[in-house]
Design an enzyme around this catalytic site. Structure first.
Site, PDB file in Angstrom:
ATOM      1  N   TRP A  56      42.713  38.495  46.165  1.00 23.51           N
ATOM      2  CA  TRP A  56      42.596  38.119  44.755  1.00 23.51           C
ATOM      3  C   TRP A  56      43.722  38.876  44.077  1.00 23.51           C
ATOM      4  CZ3 TRP A  56      41.868  40.542  40.024  1.00 23.51           C
ATOM      5  CH2 TRP A  56      41.507  39.708  38.965  1.00 23.51           C
ATOM      6  N   HIS A  79      27.167  30.565  10.138  1.00 25.26           N
ATOM      7  CA  HIS A  79      28.143  31.526   9.615  1.00 25.26           C
ATOM      8  C   HIS A  79      29.545  31.268  10.184  1.00 25.26           C
ATOM      9  CE1 HIS A  79      24.990  33.757   7.628  1.00 25.26           C
ATOM     10  NE2 HIS A  79      24.280  33.691   8.753  1.00 25.26           N
ATOM     11  N   LYS A 121      34.234  37.206  43.265  1.00 19.86           N
ATOM     12  CA  LYS A 121      32.833  37.591  43.110  1.00 19.86           C
ATOM     13  C   LYS A 121      32.674  39.060  42.744  1.00 19.86           C
ATOM     14  CE  LYS A 121      28.399  36.695  43.882  1.00 19.86           C
ATOM     15  NZ  LYS A 121      27.875  35.992  42.703  1.00 19.86           N
ATOM     16  N   LYS A 180      28.176  30.073  32.686  1.00 18.24           N
ATOM     17  CA  LYS A 180      28.134  29.258  33.910  1.00 18.24           C
ATOM     18  C   LYS A 180      29.036  28.039  33.760  1.00 18.24           C
ATOM     19  CE  LYS A 180      26.894  31.523  36.075  1.00 18.24           C
ATOM     20  NZ  LYS A 180      26.379  32.848  35.876  1.00 18.24           N
ATOM     21  N   ASN A 190      42.577  46.668  49.447  1.00 14.72           N
ATOM     22  CA  ASN A 190      41.778  46.144  48.340  1.00 14.72           C
ATOM     23  C   ASN A 190      41.763  47.223  47.271  1.00 14.72           C
ATOM     24  OD1 ASN A 190      39.793  45.057  46.674  1.00 14.72           O
ATOM     25  ND2 ASN A 190      38.123  45.877  47.908  1.00 14.72           N
ATOM     26  N   GLY A 191      42.317  46.913  46.095  1.00 16.17           N
ATOM     27  CA  GLY A 191      42.358  47.915  45.028  1.00 16.17           C
ATOM     28  C   GLY A 191      43.679  47.839  44.297  1.00 16.17           C
ATOM     29  N   ARG A 232      35.294  37.155  47.737  1.00 16.15           N
ATOM     30  CA  ARG A 232      35.934  38.280  47.055  1.00 16.15           C
ATOM     31  C   ARG A 232      37.346  37.951  46.556  1.00 16.15           C
ATOM     32  NH1 ARG A 232      33.338  43.084  48.230  1.00 16.15           N
ATOM     33  NH2 ARG A 232      35.196  44.236  47.631  1.00 16.15           N
ATOM     34  N   CYS A 260      39.483  40.960  46.788  1.00 19.01           N
ATOM     35  CA  CYS A 260      40.081  41.072  48.109  1.00 19.01           C
ATOM     36  C   CYS A 260      39.012  41.486  49.123  1.00 19.01           C
ATOM     37  CB  CYS A 260      41.206  42.087  48.205  1.00 19.01           C
ATOM     38  SG  CYS A 260      42.555  41.758  47.075  1.00 19.01           S
ATOM     39  N   GLU A 318      24.374  32.950  28.939  1.00 21.55           N
ATOM     40  CA  GLU A 318      24.487  32.772  30.390  1.00 21.55           C
ATOM     41  C   GLU A 318      24.803  31.315  30.732  1.00 21.55           C
ATOM     42  OE1 GLU A 318      25.000  34.567  32.763  1.00 21.55           O
ATOM     43  OE2 GLU A 318      24.312  33.551  34.553  1.00 21.55           O
ATOM     44  N   GLU A 323      32.883  29.001  33.682  1.00 20.38           N
ATOM     45  CA  GLU A 323      33.514  29.535  34.897  1.00 20.38           C
ATOM     46  C   GLU A 323      33.644  28.515  36.013  1.00 20.38           C
ATOM     47  OE1 GLU A 323      31.732  33.066  36.606  1.00 20.38           O
ATOM     48  OE2 GLU A 323      29.731  32.338  36.240  1.00 20.38           O
TER      49      GLU A 323
HETATM   50  O1  M6R Z   1      28.501  42.259  40.691  1.00 20.88           O
HETATM   51  P1  M6R Z   1      28.269  42.384  39.213  1.00 20.88           P
HETATM   52  O2  M6R Z   1      26.936  41.915  38.791  1.00 20.88           O
HETATM   53  O3  M6R Z   1      28.573  43.756  38.692  1.00 20.88           O
HETATM   54  O4  M6R Z   1      29.345  41.402  38.569  1.00 20.88           O
HETATM   55  C1  M6R Z   1      29.515  41.303  37.196  1.00 20.88           C
HETATM   56  C2  M6R Z   1      30.332  40.088  36.826  1.00 20.88           C
HETATM   57  O5  M6R Z   1      31.590  40.162  37.414  1.00 20.88           O
HETATM   58  C3  M6R Z   1      29.648  38.795  37.274  1.00 20.88           C
HETATM   59  O6  M6R Z   1      28.360  38.687  36.749  1.00 20.88           O
HETATM   60  C4  M6R Z   1      30.480  37.574  36.832  1.00 20.88           C
HETATM   61  O7  M6R Z   1      30.463  37.469  35.439  1.00 20.88           O
HETATM   62  C5  M6R Z   1      29.964  36.303  37.499  1.00 20.88           C
HETATM   63  N1  M6R Z   1      31.066  35.502  37.929  1.00 20.88           N
HETATM   64  C6  M6R Z   1      29.144  35.462  36.592  1.00 20.88           C
HETATM   65  O8  M6R Z   1      28.730  34.294  37.188  1.00 20.88           O
END
Ligand code: M6R
Length: 614
Positions: free
Chosen positions: A75, A510, A609, A491, A101-102, A27, A2, A487, A494
């Site tokens: 969000w 395994h 984000k 990517k 927000n929260g 956000r 948010c 990673e 997501e």
């Molecule tokens: O702001 P932060 O680095 O603490 O965020 C952590 C994760 O929420 C963030 O890396 C998330 O996994 C991303 N969407 C990955 O691309």
């Protein structure tokens, strides 16, 4: 999670609020809304499901006049994403409007109490409970808004950044923070309010970051006042923020993610600037100089992080253990805080976070601090909560990252971790000078080598077309390339919604090897490092089961390139710096697959984000 924006001054509030929401859309983007008090003292709330652009269409024929307003992009936490659950929320009599927000954790019991007094609710959110509670307190005791907010917040358990308007007082916004970020911008005869500084910077560079438990009393033509819940005035520092507005625009790229992938060579240069002394082949992190004793006497490092930052942490573990010979544990912040971890005063806890606002990472920092550990932050967002909660740290200086999928922040985090490991190793004498100088020299070459990788963009875009059919994908790597595999898989899932698993290549036999058939793309990260021969065997195991291998190898590769279905050659580098090179093509691959599949790359479904709720 948010984004919230507010404005009070002489200008029309609406355009400022909408522009601010667009800056904060990373956000959350389930629904959006605005509340504005017009000159006739009407408090108009407009909100709709969808993105900020949907809100703009929705208000086209509405009265959005007024010089005071608040706005929100959501969000969803409590209540599905729909117009009723969108913010702002009116109070019962529509005298107040509030954005939040929260999470209000005890909202159910508060709601029951209010319902028993005859209050009715239009939404299923926790937020509406708060605005009703404030109005209930305000009207039943004939209090001013500030006092009513203070009393209401004393009854609340949870996290919040809120802003409240009262149509009976069109010259005031009351805003409060606990565990969710809030920044006040101070202009000439005007104030701005936002979840971060990005909606503010084009109007003023003077900002105040609210701390937990603080309430900003923002009144037209008065000085900003900050008080706590007991109405004690809190001294506040006015900080100067500098941000290049160009960093907040797409700059000709179709998506922020692609722009941010391409920015990486410059970001890494910025990250190293002033920290690597070229002539002396030296690495200088001010935090290591200032806190040498705490860092070098550490018995153990614990790195806490989430998501992509957690993958960077795994690379940090390799770097610190191999260069400094200090044991390192890596923990998901969300797990760390709940398993009663053993933390000693001679532990150093490193918290890694792009946003600096991730609720779980922040809570892990607070826990470790309360147990006496020394805390080092590695963050991107300047002035965010984690850098302010830590004892010291290093910013990664890669500029605002707006695409929800993290790219340049990851390589920035790995660069800082490499510099941290190098500078501690040098201080500790755990590295010989020759190795130290070689790594430092190679680190300086990374931006140019990244530029070479970026030239593969078109090639990778073509390759991506072949893989849009995939429903599942495996990413394999060993050593420093294992976190890279994790990673790459993150990517892909997501932004393209293709299920992907990152695995240590040798672990495949395994279990996961059972998944391999002619339909299964297997992405292998196989630079020419110490583990190359082992990875070659793993690739053969995949090929023997007819898996389709896409290999990322070092330039001039002779063996894996012979058996893989597709090969992309990458510039050679030292093992410990491989992640800085090998992650970039995986970001590009995920990006192009998502584009081919027509997905919303910058705002993937269900994500936000900045995860400021646990
Ligand atoms: O702001 P932060 O680095 O603490 O965020 C952590 C994760 O929420 C963030 O890396 C998330 O996994 C991303 N969407 C990955 O691309």
């Amino acid at each position: 999670m948010c984004g919230i924006v507010g404005y009070i001054g002489q200008r029309d509030a609406y355009p400022i609020l909408i522009k601010g929401l667009k800056r904060l859309e990373y956000r959350g983007y389930d629904s959006a809304g605005v509340a504005i008090i017009n000159r006739g003292r009407e408090l108009n709330v407009y909100k709709t499901k969808g993105k900020v652009s949907d809100l703009e269409h929705f208000v086209e024929d509405k009265d959005v006049s007024g010089t005071i307003g608040i706005a929100h992009t959501r969000w969803a936490t409590h209540g599905e994403p729909c117009t009723e659950n969108a913010h702002p929320h009116y109070s019962q009599t529509k005298r107040l409007a509030l954005i939040h927000n929260g999470i209000i954790e005890n909202y159910a019991s508060l709601k029951n109490k209010l319902q028993a007094k005859g209050y009715t609710f239009q939404s299923s959110t926790d937020t509406e409970v708060l605005v009703q509670l404030i109005e209930f307190i305000q009207t039943s005791h004939e209090l001013n808004l500030l006092t009513a907010v203070q009393l209401a917040l004393q009854e609340v358990i949870g996290a919040y950044a809120i802003a409240v308007l009262d149509k009976e007082n069109p010259n005031q916004i009351i805003a409060a923070r606990k565990s969710s970020p809030l920044v006040v911008g101070i202009g000439e005869g005007e104030f701005f309010l936002a979840s971060d500084a990005t909606p503010i910077v084009e109007y003023t560079d003077k900002v105040v970051y609210l701390d937990d438990g603080e309430i900003a009393v923002i009144r037209r033509d008065e000085k900003l006042k900050v008080v706590n819940l007991d109405n004690v005035e809190c001294p506040h520092d006015v900080k100067t923020v500098t941000m290049n507005l160009g960093q907040l625009e797409k700059g000709g790229y179709p998506h922020f993610m692609l722009k941010e992938i391409f920015e990486q060579p410059d970001c890494i240069r910025d990250c190293m600037r002033g920290r690597i002394n070229v002539e002396a082949d030296n690495v200088v992190l001010s935090a290591v100089i200032d806190y040498k004793k705490q860092l070098l006497s550490a018995k153990r490092f614990i790195i806490v992080a989430c998501g992509t930052s957690w993958h960077a942490a795994l690379i940090g573990k390799h770097l610190i253990e191999s260069l400094c010979r200090i044991p390192v544990e890596v923990e998901y912040a969300s797990e760390f805080r709940y398993h009663n971890p053993v933390i000693d005063a001679d532990d150093v806890v490193i918290a890694i976070s792009q946003s600096g606002e991730t609720a779980d990472t922040l809570a892990a920092v607070e826990l470790a601090k309360s147990r006496g550990a020394f805390i080092y932050g590695i963050c991107n967002a300047i002035g965010s909560s984690i850098p302010r909660a830590t004892h010291t740290g290093s910013y990664i200086h890669v500029g605002p990252e707006i695409g929800v999928a993290s790219t340049k922040a990851f390589t920035g985090q790995v660069t800082v971790l490499a510099m941290l490991a190098l500078s501690m190793a040098k201080e500790k004498n755990s590295i010989d000078n020759h190795t130290f100088v070689n790594i430092v020299k190679e680190l300086q070459q990374i931006p140019e080598k990244m530029e070479e990788v970026l030239k593969e963009n078109e090639h990778i875009a073509q390759l991506a077309k072949i893989f849009t059919y995939a429903k599942n994908c495996i990413y394999l790597g060993r050593g420093y390339s294992y976190p890279v595999a994790l990673e790459g898989a993150l990517k892909l899932k997501e932004i393209s919604y293709i299920h992907a698993e990152g695995y240590p290549a040798a672990e495949m036999k395994h279990g996961p090897i059972a998944l391999v058939d002619e339909e299964m793309p297997v992405v292998v990260i196989a630079p020419h490092d110490d583990l190359y021969e082992k990875v070659l065997s793993n690739v053969q195991e995949v090929k023997a089961r007819k898996g389709r291998v896409i290999a990322f190898v070092s330039k001039g590769d002779q063996m894996i390139s012979q058996i893989a279905d597709t090969c992309i050659e990458l510039p050679d580098t030292m093992d410990c710096l491989t992640p800085l090179i090998a992650t970039v093509p995986l970001q590009m691959l995920a990006y192009h697959i998502a584009v081919c599949k027509g997905k919303n790359v910058d705002q993937p479904r269900n994500l936000a984000k900045s995860v400021t709720v646990e």
